[in-house]
Scaffold this active site. Structure first.
Site, mmCIF file in Angstrom:
data_model
loop_
_atom_site.group_PDB
_atom_site.id
_atom_site.type_symbol
_atom_site.label_atom_id
_atom_site.label_comp_id
_atom_site.label_asym_id
_atom_site.label_seq_id
_atom_site.Cartn_x
_atom_site.Cartn_y
_atom_site.Cartn_z
ATOM 1 N N CYS A 17 0.872 -1.170 0.000
ATOM 2 C CA CYS A 17 0.000 0.000 0.000
ATOM 3 C C CYS A 17 0.912 1.223 0.000
ATOM 4 O O CYS A 17 2.109 1.124 -0.097
ATOM 5 C CB CYS A 17 -0.919 0.027 1.212
ATOM 6 S SG CYS A 17 -0.038 0.185 2.776
ATOM 7 N N ASP A 49 -8.377 17.960 3.963
ATOM 8 C CA ASP A 49 -8.634 17.970 2.521
ATOM 9 C C ASP A 49 -7.352 17.596 1.775
ATOM 10 O O ASP A 49 -6.309 17.372 2.382
ATOM 11 C CB ASP A 49 -9.160 19.352 2.093
ATOM 12 C CG ASP A 49 -10.145 19.251 0.935
ATOM 13 O OD1 ASP A 49 -9.931 18.406 0.055
ATOM 14 O OD2 ASP A 49 -11.122 20.024 0.909
ATOM 15 N N ASP A 50 -7.435 17.530 0.441
ATOM 16 C CA ASP A 50 -6.333 16.984 -0.344
ATOM 17 C C ASP A 50 -5.133 17.905 -0.457
ATOM 18 O O ASP A 50 -4.009 17.445 -0.600
ATOM 19 C CB ASP A 50 -6.839 16.649 -1.752
ATOM 20 C CG ASP A 50 -7.928 15.593 -1.709
ATOM 21 O OD1 ASP A 50 -7.609 14.464 -1.330
ATOM 22 O OD2 ASP A 50 -9.080 15.918 -2.009
ATOM 23 N N ASP A 67 3.352 14.694 -1.908
ATOM 24 C CA ASP A 67 3.038 13.287 -1.714
ATOM 25 C C ASP A 67 4.228 12.447 -2.152
ATOM 26 O O ASP A 67 4.781 12.682 -3.228
ATOM 27 C CB ASP A 67 1.804 12.911 -2.548
ATOM 28 C CG ASP A 67 0.871 11.994 -1.794
ATOM 29 O OD1 ASP A 67 1.370 10.982 -1.258
ATOM 30 O OD2 ASP A 67 -0.329 12.291 -1.738
ATOM 31 N N ASP A 90 -3.770 15.365 -6.070
ATOM 32 C CA ASP A 90 -4.330 16.197 -5.007
ATOM 33 C C ASP A 90 -4.642 17.613 -5.487
ATOM 34 O O ASP A 90 -5.511 18.280 -4.919
ATOM 35 C CB ASP A 90 -3.383 16.231 -3.799
ATOM 36 C CG ASP A 90 -3.570 15.014 -2.899
ATOM 37 O OD1 ASP A 90 -4.698 14.512 -2.806
ATOM 38 O OD2 ASP A 90 -2.581 14.572 -2.294
ATOM 39 N N GLY A 138 14.317 19.833 -7.036
ATOM 40 C CA GLY A 138 13.746 19.047 -5.953
ATOM 41 C C GLY A 138 14.759 18.843 -4.854
ATOM 42 O O GLY A 138 15.712 19.618 -4.725
ATOM 43 N N ASP A 223 -9.793 12.675 -3.728
ATOM 44 C CA ASP A 223 -9.268 11.516 -4.446
ATOM 45 C C ASP A 223 -9.134 10.337 -3.486
ATOM 46 O O ASP A 223 -8.985 10.510 -2.278
ATOM 47 C CB ASP A 223 -7.961 11.822 -5.195
ATOM 48 C CG ASP A 223 -6.843 12.308 -4.294
ATOM 49 O OD1 ASP A 223 -7.089 12.654 -3.123
ATOM 50 O OD2 ASP A 223 -5.691 12.339 -4.781
HETATM 51 CO CO CO Z 1 -5.852 13.288 -1.712
HETATM 52 CO CO CO Z 2 -2.205 13.391 -0.589
#
Ligand code: CO
Ligand code: CO
Length: 328
Positions: A17, A49-50, A67, A90, A138, A223
């Site tokens: 996962c 929220d996302d 993420d 997101d 990054g 999502d």
């Molecule tokens: Co999300």
């Molecule tokens: Co996320």
């Protein structure tokens, strides 16, 4: 060894996962911290929220999210594509469009070749390009467990957001991708079997779904990722003060998901998702069906309060009742 000789999932501790911190624990950790929504912080920490959304002026809001996760598939290029599609999601889940992303990388320098990391980044760059999103630099660290993802900044119309606290009684509930990638990724990690339909689903952008939701006048969406359909729908229903009703027979699954469940490829994250929602759940279906609905997704589809072309309606919202999620 050639690059293909490495099975990237074997470098991840998690069970196929996206290895999120369990939802209940995360809420305890962030409770009372800064980030409550104010006049210009349109979406903060309050309802999980996302992404965060900040109003710049009447027409412009900035959407910010990050993420990253450990390998969910063995193939480096596919993992890069999946992680990028998941991070970009997101922004789409808020009704935004991604503008620029930076890579987030943890890499075991002594154990895995740099060419493999190059493949991961190439996958991420290809998906970002498809999204029309720049990738600019990054941050990378030496890390015994490989990790990859992105921090993404997007733009949205502050009056046309897709929030997780805006579902209203009477609205249908739509889902834009089938479930089951958690079970299939877990099986892939254990056996090495490859599931191309699961990969195709995970690399697919949620852009079209987001645009369709906005075009249909929808105002609520989220999502489906690590907390599974049940977890994310519970959060949406709770934040909106409504009850969500799922028609279990209408929920689409990837081929092989039920077989993977029957063969025991259920991740710990999926069980934690179900445990977390269970006190708020009223169900007339069996435990297996609930595990499928709680399956921890990676780069899953959008759950939309409303109807959009091509996405099955899998339930609806009702006035808040004794339970927050009902499965029929
Ligand atoms: Co999300
Ligand atoms: Co996320």
């Amino acid at each position: 060894m050639t690059a293909t000789a490495y099975r990237l999932t074997q470098y991840a501790r998690g069970g196929g996962c996206a290895c999120k911190i369990p939802p209940g624990e995360l809420e305890d950790v962030v409770r009372g911290l800064l980030g409550s929504a104010g006049p210009d912080l349109l979406v903060g920490l309050d309802d999980g929220d996302d992404a965060a959304v900040v109003r710049i002026d009447d027409r412009t809001a900035v959407v910010v999210t990050a993420d990253f996760f450990t390998p969910v598939v063995d193939d480096a290029y596919d993992w890069g594509r999946i992680a990028a599609a998941n991070a970009l999601s997101d922004v789409y889940a808020m009704g935004g469009r991604p503008i620029v992303a930076v890579n987030l990388v943890g890499w075991p320098l002594d154990e895995l070749p740099n060419e493999l990391l190059r493949e991961v980044l190439r996958g991420g760059a290809d998906v970002a390009r498809e999204a029309g999103c720049h990738v600019a630099g990054g941050h990378s660290i030496d890390d015994p467990e490989p990790k990859y993802g992105m921090a993404v900044t997007g733009l949205a119309d502050p009056d046309r957001l897709l929030r997780n606290d805006a579902a209203r009684p009477g609205l249908p509930l739509s889902l834009t991708k089938p479930l089951g990638v958690g079970m299939l990724n877990n099986r892939h990690k254990q056996t090495g079997e490859v599931f191309p339909a699961a990969v195709a689903s995970m690399v697919a952008l949620n852009r079209a779904a987001s645009e369709a939701a906005l075009a249909a006048g929808c105002t609520a969406a989220t999502d489906v990722t690590g907390f599974g359909l049940l977890g994310h729908l519970y959060k949406m229903a709770r934040a909106s003060g409504v009850t969500a009703v799922i028609d279990a027979a209408a929920v689409p699954y990837l081929d092989g998901a039920r077989d993977a469940l029957a063969a025991g490829y259920v991740s710990g994250g999926t069980r934690r998702n179900l445990d977390w929602v269970r006190p708020h759940l009223q169900s007339s279906v069996g435990e297996d069906e609930l595990l499928l609905l709680a399956d921890a997704q990676t780069s899953g589809g959008l759950l939309v309060a409303g109807e959009i072309p091509g996405a099955p309606v899998i339930g609806h919202f009702e006035v808040s009742g004794p339970s927050t999620v009902r499965v029929a």
